[in-house]
Design an enzyme around this catalytic site. Structure first.
Site, PDB file in Angstrom:
ATOM      1  N   LYS A  42      14.855  10.913   5.224  1.00 12.66           N
ATOM      2  CA  LYS A  42      15.223  11.999   6.140  1.00 12.66           C
ATOM      3  C   LYS A  42      16.032  13.092   5.428  1.00 12.66           C
ATOM      4  CE  LYS A  42      13.441  10.497  10.066  1.00 12.66           C
ATOM      5  NZ  LYS A  42      12.377  11.226  10.772  1.00 12.66           N
ATOM      6  N   ASN A 101       2.250   5.213  -1.992  1.00 12.23           N
ATOM      7  CA  ASN A 101       2.470   6.064  -3.146  1.00 12.23           C
ATOM      8  C   ASN A 101       3.044   5.312  -4.338  1.00 12.23           C
ATOM      9  OD1 ASN A 101       1.605   8.709  -2.937  1.00 12.23           O
ATOM     10  ND2 ASN A 101       3.634   9.539  -3.312  1.00 12.23           N
ATOM     11  N   GLY A 132       2.069  -8.796   4.968  1.00 16.88           N
ATOM     12  CA  GLY A 132       2.017  -9.886   4.001  1.00 16.88           C
ATOM     13  C   GLY A 132       3.200  -9.928   3.072  1.00 16.88           C
ATOM     14  N   VAL A 182       0.841  -1.192   0.000  1.00 18.46           N
ATOM     15  CA  VAL A 182       0.000   0.000   0.000  1.00 18.46           C
ATOM     16  C   VAL A 182       0.876   1.241   0.000  1.00 18.46           C
ATOM     17  CG1 VAL A 182      -1.779   1.266   1.259  1.00 18.46           C
ATOM     18  CG2 VAL A 182      -1.766  -1.233   1.286  1.00 18.46           C
ATOM     19  N   GLU A 209      -3.496  -8.455  -1.204  1.00 20.08           N
ATOM     20  CA  GLU A 209      -4.106  -8.265   0.114  1.00 20.08           C
ATOM     21  C   GLU A 209      -5.210  -7.223   0.097  1.00 20.08           C
ATOM     22  OE1 GLU A 209      -0.364  -8.937   3.171  1.00 20.08           O
ATOM     23  OE2 GLU A 209      -1.031  -6.930   2.675  1.00 20.08           O
ATOM     24  N   ILE A 259      12.387  -0.683   4.148  1.00 15.98           N
ATOM     25  CA  ILE A 259      13.106   0.382   4.833  1.00 15.98           C
ATOM     26  C   ILE A 259      14.521   0.485   4.296  1.00 15.98           C
ATOM     27  CG2 ILE A 259      14.080   1.070   7.068  1.00 15.98           C
ATOM     28  CD1 ILE A 259      11.521  -0.012   8.360  1.00 15.98           C
TER      29      ILE A 259
END
Length: 504
Positions: A407, A271, A387, A269, A293, A363
């Site tokens: 950042k 952008n 998932g 999910v 999902e 990440i």
């Protein structure tokens, strides 16, 4: 609103949220409905939070253990976390209050592959489930439940719980009836049977959730929307990443490895996935399918354009405008969308059989292709694995996508060694940032590292990564996956000490 409760016996169990919350006690284990901010109970959690706070004000201990399908919303996770009401949580969350309580040690959190959470509940690892609390759009004359905008783990929680509380939400469209496919053939070994799905559009269950009526102790009437925020406008980096991924799919078609209409699509999910869906909308591709999902805004656009034949999922993850659109047109969309239990939407057997093409966020990734999806700087939990593991390990092609920095450029998403491993180098096949794409299939570690560094790392960090890799290659005694262990996490410690991964 009682006309939505057609069963006379169950209609007698209507009560206020406060009265229903009074049935719950310290230490109870509660299986809540809800998945990605859709189809979660909206009244009972707030009433329970009030009851917990009142107990705390009297100096009494009161926490509950919370099971869900995945993330919920501020009215559930946020409300209960704000009063220190959650002792333990599983299998996934994304609420800021909940996250803070996990990271400050107030709440325990068991981060679980979503496909396995229901199975583990059946196996009894977590102990007895006291309550199932689910949302319905309608209860039939026979006492069956028409679910709302998610299925998640509703079925297994109602199956194993001692008591059931149902919120009947008149905001949810009654035309959702027929969209759900509730499979009831789950069993533990040695009694398992194959899941009979060979196409994303196959229906193998019932449109209702059948529940033991004698378990129902309360019904609450509500009228409130799902709480999903609008997606941010698609930015340049997301468009670049989407472009690399769509070009990769196009090349796979040209190489004869996948058909022209691709294979069933899965995406996380956010952008970047919406940018990918927007790219598909403006492509010449037709007769697409999805086995995933969640249903996002972009999938609704593809259905409207006649490009997506069918989408199978366990929940919606729609912006407010698109949630309204779904409510107004559910009778049309139920011919193109199937909502299943997450044990089916994320089932490894089905994902592998269908040849799903997966793309998920991360990440960070390291120079050898290990991926961290969950922890910032090794220790701070963000959301959870969700998932992504179900699809990554079992997909026909699996990609991880992320901007190359975070950042404001202080953090590199490509690092010498990930600070936490969720997906090993054996699982992910493709890594994409706005800088480029690294196809890692068939490559040994020393072939992967230069490709990831050159193609995916930001130019500000690329020389540092090359320097690390070249010195590791020179100085490490063992050459298969060369590392400098005294430096491998120096990028993370530098950020924690100085606020940047860059060398001063």
């Amino acid at each position: 609103m009682s006309e939505r409760i057609a069963n006379a016996a169950l209609r007698q169990k209507v009560m206020s949220a406060d009265d229903a919350a009074a049935l719950i006690h310290d230490g109870d284990q509660i299986g809540f409905g809800g998945f990605t901010g859709s189809g979660y109970p909206k009244a009972l959690p707030g009433a329970l939070a009030k009851r917990i706070q009142e107990s705390h004000d009297r100096g009494e201990k009161f926490t509950v253990n919370v099971f869900t399908g995945a993330s919920t919303a501020p009215e559930l996770d946020g409300a209960l976390a704000a009063v220190d009401g959650i002792g333990w949580r599983m299998p996934y969350q994304s609420d800021p209050q909940m996250r803070n309580k996990i990271n400050d040690g107030t709440s325990f959190y068991t981060d679980i592959h979503l496909s396995e959470s229901g199975m583990m509940v059946r196996q009894g690892f977590f102990g007895n489930v006291d309550f199932a609390v689910i949302e319905a759009t309608r209860i039939t004359e026979d006492g069956d439940v028409v679910l709302t905008s998610s299925v998640g783990n509703n079925a297994v929680y109602c199956e194993v719980a001692d008591k059931i509380i149902i919120e009947v939400n008149s905001w949810q469209s009654e035309d959702l009836e027929g969209m759900h496919d509730i499979y009831g053939g789950f069993a533990l070994p040695p009694n398992r049977v194959p899941i009979p799905i060979t196409h994303p559009g196959d229906r193998i269950g019932d449109k209702f959730l059948h529940i033991p009526q004698n378990k129902v102790v309360a019904i609450i009437e509500t009228d409130g929307p799902d709480r999903n925020t609008p997606f941010k406008p698609i930015d340049d980096d997301s468009r670049k990443i989407a472009g690399f991924l769509l070009d990769f799919y196009d090349n796979e078609v040209k190489q004869g490895r996948i058909p022209k209409n691709l294979l069933p699509l899965q995406s996380g999910v956010g952008n970047i996935p919406n940018a990918v869906l927007d790219g598909l909308l403006h492509s010449d591709l037709e007769h697409l399918t999805s086995y995933t999902e969640v249903i996002q805004d972009g999938m609704i656009d593809l259905i409207d354009a006649g490009k997506l034949d069918v989408a199978s999922a366990t929940a919606f993850s729609l912006s407010p405008d698109y949630a309204h659109k779904m409510n107004e047109n559910a009778a049309f969309y139920r011919d193109h969308i199937i909502l299943r239990p997450q044990e089916i939407s994320n089932h490894p057997e089905v994902i592998r059989r269908l040849g799903v093409i997966g793309a998920n966020g991360m990440i960070e990734a390291d120079i050898y292709g290990n991926v961290n999806s969950t922890h910032v700087m090794g220790s701070r939990m963000m959301n959870g694995i969700g998932g992504s593991g179900d699809f990554t390990r079992n997909a026909y092609i699996s990609a991880f996508v992320s901007p190359s920095t975070a950042k404001g450029g202080a953090i590199s998403a490509i690092v010498p060694m990930v600070s936490h491993v969720d997906h090993t180098e054996h699982d992910g096949m493709v890594i994409i940032t706005e800088q480029g794409i690294a196809d890692l299939r068939g490559l040994a570690p020393r072939q992967r590292a230069p490709k990831i560094i050159e193609n995916c790392a930001h130019p500000d960090f690329r020389p540092m990564l090359l320097d690390y890799y070249e010195r590791a290659l020179r100085d490490c005694k063992f050459k298969h996956t060369p590392h400098l262990l005294n430096e491998a996490y120096s990028w993370h410690t530098r950020f924690l000490e100085t606020g940047t991964m860059k060398l001063s």
